[in-house]
Scaffold this motif. Sequence first.
Motif, PDB file in Angstrom:
ATOM      1  N   PRO A 114      -0.021  -6.687 -16.009  1.00  0.00           N
ATOM      2  CA  PRO A 114       0.035  -5.970 -14.727  1.00  0.00           C
ATOM      3  C   PRO A 114      -0.696  -4.638 -14.802  1.00  0.00           C
ATOM      4  N   ASP A 115      -1.352  -4.300 -13.727  1.00  0.00           N
ATOM      5  CA  ASP A 115      -2.056  -3.032 -13.608  1.00  0.00           C
ATOM      6  C   ASP A 115      -1.120  -2.045 -12.913  1.00  0.00           C
ATOM      7  N   LEU A 116      -0.466  -1.217 -13.695  1.00  0.00           N
ATOM      8  CA  LEU A 116       0.492  -0.277 -13.123  1.00  0.00           C
ATOM      9  C   LEU A 116      -0.187   0.808 -12.298  1.00  0.00           C
ATOM     10  N   GLY A 117      -1.465   1.004 -12.514  1.00  0.00           N
ATOM     11  CA  GLY A 117      -2.221   1.938 -11.682  1.00  0.00           C
ATOM     12  C   GLY A 117      -2.280   1.471 -10.239  1.00  0.00           C
ATOM     13  N   PHE A 118      -2.310   0.153 -10.046  1.00  0.00           N
ATOM     14  CA  PHE A 118      -2.305  -0.392  -8.690  1.00  0.00           C
ATOM     15  C   PHE A 118      -0.996  -0.082  -7.984  1.00  0.00           C
ATOM     16  N   VAL A 119       0.118  -0.209  -8.685  1.00  0.00           N
ATOM     17  CA  VAL A 119       1.428   0.049  -8.075  1.00  0.00           C
ATOM     18  C   VAL A 119       1.530   1.508  -7.647  1.00  0.00           C
ATOM     19  N   ARG A 120       0.881   2.391  -8.406  1.00  0.00           N
ATOM     20  CA  ARG A 120       0.922   3.815  -8.070  1.00  0.00           C
ATOM     21  C   ARG A 120      -0.114   4.209  -7.016  1.00  0.00           C
ATOM     22  N   SER A 121      -0.997   3.289  -6.654  1.00  0.00           N
ATOM     23  CA  SER A 121      -2.014   3.599  -5.654  1.00  0.00           C
ATOM     24  C   SER A 121      -1.416   3.526  -4.246  1.00  0.00           C
ATOM     25  N   ILE A 122      -2.162   4.023  -3.286  1.00  0.00           N
ATOM     26  CA  ILE A 122      -1.713   3.986  -1.892  1.00  0.00           C
ATOM     27  C   ILE A 122      -1.558   2.547  -1.430  1.00  0.00           C
TER      28      ILE A 122
END
Length: 182
Positions: A28-36
């Motif tokens: 999983p790309d946790l950066g995506f979850v933190r994105s808008i």
Amino acid sequence: MAEFPSKVSTRTSSPAQGVGASVTALRPDLGFVRSILGALMLLQMVLGLLVWALIADTPHHLYPAYGWVMFVAVFLWLVTIVFFVLYLFQLHMKLYRVPWPLVLMIFNVGATVLYITAFIACSASVEQTSLKGTRPYNQRAAASFFACLVMIAYGVSAFFSFQAWRGGGSNAATSQMAGGYA
């Protein structure tokens, strides 16, 4: 030219070492979850779940307006989950021929329009289908409220999707570094 062979380093491996090399693990790309985009998708999934769960707990099958609300809420909830998984595991990068910013913008605009109709149908039917103060009345009123919130969330996503599709003023290097989402 005589120096060339001394600068080349070679490495050999046996076939046993490279057995699992072609299969990549999904991370999983946790950066995506933190994105808008990721945060809005999570919000849409939670609010959409609340809309259809509240309606499903009432005798909705007796009223056609709630059938439409259920269709919109469940369908868009499922499609949002699919998009969320695609982006979370970066599967959209493997399907590089699909214009994902355009697809996401069209989906979000369509979802906004569908939720506008679902919100209107749900809120217009609350008083006609329930007695004020009863449990079904409160659930349908709450579903109307959450339908309004999820409609706004899809509208905001449509705006950001439009920005991403249009380019949003970023260059190619920053959009590649961000993984293709804001």
